[in-house]
Each structure stands twice: as C-alpha cells, then as structure tokens.
Design a protein around this motif. Structure first.
Motif, PDB file in Angstrom:
ATOM      1  N   VAL A   1       0.862  -1.181   0.000  1.00 62.93           N
ATOM      2  CA  VAL A   1       0.000   0.000   0.000  1.00 62.93           C
ATOM      3  C   VAL A   1       0.895   1.227   0.000  1.00 62.93           C
ATOM      4  CG1 VAL A   1      -1.745   1.312   1.259  1.00 62.93           C
ATOM      5  CG2 VAL A   1      -1.855  -1.193   1.204  1.00 62.93           C
ATOM      6  N   VAL A   2       0.615   2.160  -0.899  1.00 65.32           N
ATOM      7  CA  VAL A   2       1.499   3.308  -1.133  1.00 65.32           C
ATOM      8  C   VAL A   2       0.902   4.565  -0.526  1.00 65.32           C
ATOM      9  CG1 VAL A   2       2.525   4.778  -2.916  1.00 65.32           C
ATOM     10  CG2 VAL A   2       2.464   2.294  -3.216  1.00 65.32           C
ATOM     11  N   ARG A   3       1.755   5.318   0.174  1.00 62.89           N
ATOM     12  CA  ARG A   3       1.387   6.658   0.617  1.00 62.89           C
ATOM     13  C   ARG A   3       1.801   7.631  -0.486  1.00 62.89           C
ATOM     14  NH1 ARG A   3       0.781   7.278   6.355  1.00 62.89           N
ATOM     15  NH2 ARG A   3       1.577   9.405   6.237  1.00 62.89           N
ATOM     16  N   PRO A   4       0.914   8.510  -0.948  1.00 62.16           N
ATOM     17  CA  PRO A   4       1.261   9.409  -2.058  1.00 62.16           C
ATOM     18  C   PRO A   4       2.271  10.462  -1.624  1.00 62.16           C
ATOM     19  CG  PRO A   4      -0.890   9.974  -1.172  1.00 62.16           C
ATOM     20  CD  PRO A   4      -0.478   8.696  -0.493  1.00 62.16           C
ATOM     21  N   PRO A   5       3.073  10.978  -2.559  1.00 61.47           N
ATOM     22  CA  PRO A   5       3.994  12.083  -2.246  1.00 61.47           C
ATOM     23  C   PRO A   5       3.214  13.263  -1.663  1.00 61.47           C
ATOM     24  CG  PRO A   5       4.442  11.198  -4.429  1.00 61.47           C
ATOM     25  CD  PRO A   5       3.165  10.574  -3.976  1.00 61.47           C
ATOM     26  N   ASP A   6       3.821  13.940  -0.690  1.00 62.72           N
ATOM     27  CA  ASP A   6       3.096  15.022  -0.023  1.00 62.72           C
ATOM     28  C   ASP A   6       3.872  16.333   0.033  1.00 62.72           C
ATOM     29  OD1 ASP A   6       5.087  14.443   1.761  1.00 62.72           O
ATOM     30  OD2 ASP A   6       3.760  13.838   3.398  1.00 62.72           O
ATOM     31  N   GLY A   7       4.912  16.458  -0.754  1.00 60.79           N
ATOM     32  CA  GLY A   7       5.716  17.678  -0.716  1.00 60.79           C
ATOM     33  C   GLY A   7       6.967  17.524   0.128  1.00 60.79           C
TER      34      GLY A   7
END
Length: 357
Positions: A140-146
């Motif tokens: 499960v991937v956490r999206p890029p957030d800056g």
C-alpha cells in the motif's frame, strides 16, 4: 506564585537557551540543555544544526565535534529531524512503544506488515544501509506530499524509528544511514512508566525554554516547574526554578544571530508576548513579498530582538556576503560594534573573508 517582570521573563528565556554572555564550550552540554538541535540543509550561511551550535559556542565550534558526539561517542542521537541527547531516549521510549496513535498510520503499517518485516530483515542481515539500498516492496502506497517522494522505504524507516525499532547511525552527506535500534542505542538505559517519563520530559522541556505558558502547544511543559505570572499578562506561566535562581548570577547579554530554525524561535506566541517580536520565516514566500530576505537570521541583542541579518556565503569568492543588516530601530554605536564583531566571528568560524558592507 512567582511575580516576574517582562525583563526577568526574557532573561530567563535567553539564559535557558544559552544565548547570554557566558558561552558554553561543549556540544553535548549544549544539546543536554536545549534538548534538541534542529537539522536542516538550508545553508545560505551553514546548515541549521551547525549555526545553532555556533550561535552558542562561537568561532571555536568545530563541526567535527557534532559528528563525533553522534557517530563515535554515541552521546547524541538523531530523531525526528533533530539531534538529541541520549539522556532523553529512555524518557521517549514509552511513547515510542505505543506509536502510532493516528488510525491512518496504523492502517498503513498493518497493510504493509510484510514490507515492514522485509525492511527489518534486510537491516539485520546487511545494515547499516541507506534508504536507497533497501528494496521498496510496499503493498500500500502513501502518495507524495511535498516532503516525501514516492519511495515507501523512507516512510517505513521513519515509522519504525518512531516505534523504536530502527535508528539513524550516521549520515552520508545529507542521506541518513539506518540500522536496527538495538545496535545503535545503548542497552543499559533505565526504564520508566509512561506517566513518570512524561513528567520528566516536561521538566526537560521547561529546562530548555526557562519559562512557558502552562498550556502552550508550542512548548508543552504541563505542570513542570513552578507557577508564575508576568507583569501585564493574564496567562498562567510555568518557570524553571533553577533558571529563576540563575538570574542572580546573570552574566549579561551579547549579540547573537539565530538560524531561522533555532529553538529560541519555535514558540511564536511566546516571542510576541515576551519579546514583542512577530517573527515570520520568509523562505517560502515569493521574492516580491520578502521584507528581510530569503533566509535572514534574527539578531538578538541581550534580551531584545533588534534586527535581521541577510547574508550568505559566496562559494566561488570564498567570502561571506552581507546583503543587509536590517535594524528594527537605529542601532547606537555600541550595538553597531557588537553586530560587526559577531559578523567577524561568523566569518572566522566559516573560514571566509568578509567584504565591506
């Protein structure tokens, strides 16, 4: 209930942050008092962790002292973007063992249990390793957030660090090298119940700031120290009794340039209330909206913030370029001399020249 003037409250804060005339000379001692030395790579002058130490110790501070304390002597450890004294680690462990509290973080860890096991197994077999040396096998991937990119290994390592499973053992440049916490942290640390550990952490937080509002989210000190009121203010404060007693041996003030990430600046409401300094970091503002400069350093004079230093090291010319010294009110001759002397100290520490400004 201690009755404090604003002058006394400011002096307590300045002394607690080791920014008075009596300079310390030991990196570990500074970390023990401050509790945390922020790490940040922005280096218009020098990275935050080094500027913070220079602001206390002066030109005799050697960057190798920090590396030695972290990587060889193991008296400091890196956690959550700061170097901290190992004496704080046992006080942090109870909270680390019950992390995370946020449901989304727990769900991500549960969904990536296989990935978690693989990261730990890789470190056990091959560590220490950089994040780039560990395969990303997340389900499960956490999206890029800056702040984070797409590599899930960085997320997992940060989560495991917060749980006390892995630790930063050193750095290759700005890149963290990781290993199992059991091979990095001391094995003979004392153990505390959660309530006792939190009480002791609050005492250490108050030690670092000297004085704080009792219910401040910026400087959470709980019921540590003793109650105080500050003239002209209705809020309830907590004051460190040792810091209060130290006022009797006040060594006086000096000029100090503070990194924008200096802990002295962290509690913005306290800055406004005690120091009448409404500090805004302009690093992330568009250039036309900047008043003092991209990474200007606040100037503390005694127990007052009097201006901003806009300066940067010119790597090609090997010199410290002082773009401006912004004065909140015109300096007198002594204040000009103190600022010039501190700029000279800064150039001496950096090992660069200082052109006329």
């Amino acid at each position: 209930m201690h009755q404090l003037t604003r002058d006394q409250a400011r002096r307590i804060a300045v002394q607690a942050q080791l920014l008075d005339a009596d300079r310390p000379d030991d990196v570990v001692g500074v970390a023990e008092q401050l509790g945390a030395i922020k790490i940040d790579p922005t280096a218009t002058i020098a990275p935050a962790e080094h500027t913070i130490l220079w602001s206390r110790i002066g030109w005799t501070y050697d960057r190798a002292q920090l590396s030695k304390a972290v990587e060889s002597d193991r008296l400091l450890f890196e956690f959550d973007g700061a170097f901290r004294p190992v004496s704080l680690l046992p006080l942090m462990m109870p909270a680390m063992r019950r992390w995370p509290r946020r449901e989304t973080s727990r769900q991500w860890l549960q969904a990536n249990d296989r990935f978690r096991s693989e990261v730990l197994a890789r470190l056990r077999a091959e560590g220490p390793l950089l994040a780039s040396e560990i395969p990303d096998t997340a389900d499960v991937v956490r999206p890029p957030d800056g702040w984070y990119g797409p590599n899930q290994v960085v997320h997992m390592l940060d989560f495991l660090q917060r749980q006390g499973e892995v630790a930063v053992i050193g750095r290759d440049g700005r890149h963290r090298r990781w290993d199992l916490a059991e091979r990095v942290y001391p094995r003979d640390l004392p153990e505390y119940e959660e309530d006792e550990a939190e009480r002791m952490l609050n005492e250490r937080r108050l030690q670092a700031v000297g004085i704080a509002k009792q219910r401040s989210p910026w400087s959470p000190v709980g019921d540590a120290g003793e109650p105080a009121v500050v003239e002209g203010m209705r809020q309830k404060w907590r004051v460190d009794p040792e810091a209060l007693a130290a006022l009797e041996n006040d060594s006086g003030g000096r000029a100090a340039f503070l990194s924008p990430y200096d802990g002295m600046l962290f509690d913005r409401p306290r800055l406004r209330e005690l120091f009448e300094f409404d500090y805004v970091l302009e690093q992330f503002k568009p250039k036309p909206q900047r008043k003092f400069g991209y990474f200007a350093h606040p100037i503390l004079m005694g127990d007052r913030f009097v201006g901003m230093l806009d300066a940067e090291v010119d790597r090609e010319r090997d010199e410290l370029k002082v773009t401006a010294v912004h004065e909140f009110a015109p300096f007198d001759d002594d204040e000009h001399d103190m600022v010039r002397a501190e700029i000279a100290d800064l150039g001496r520490w950096l090992g660069v020249g200082i052109p006329e400004w």
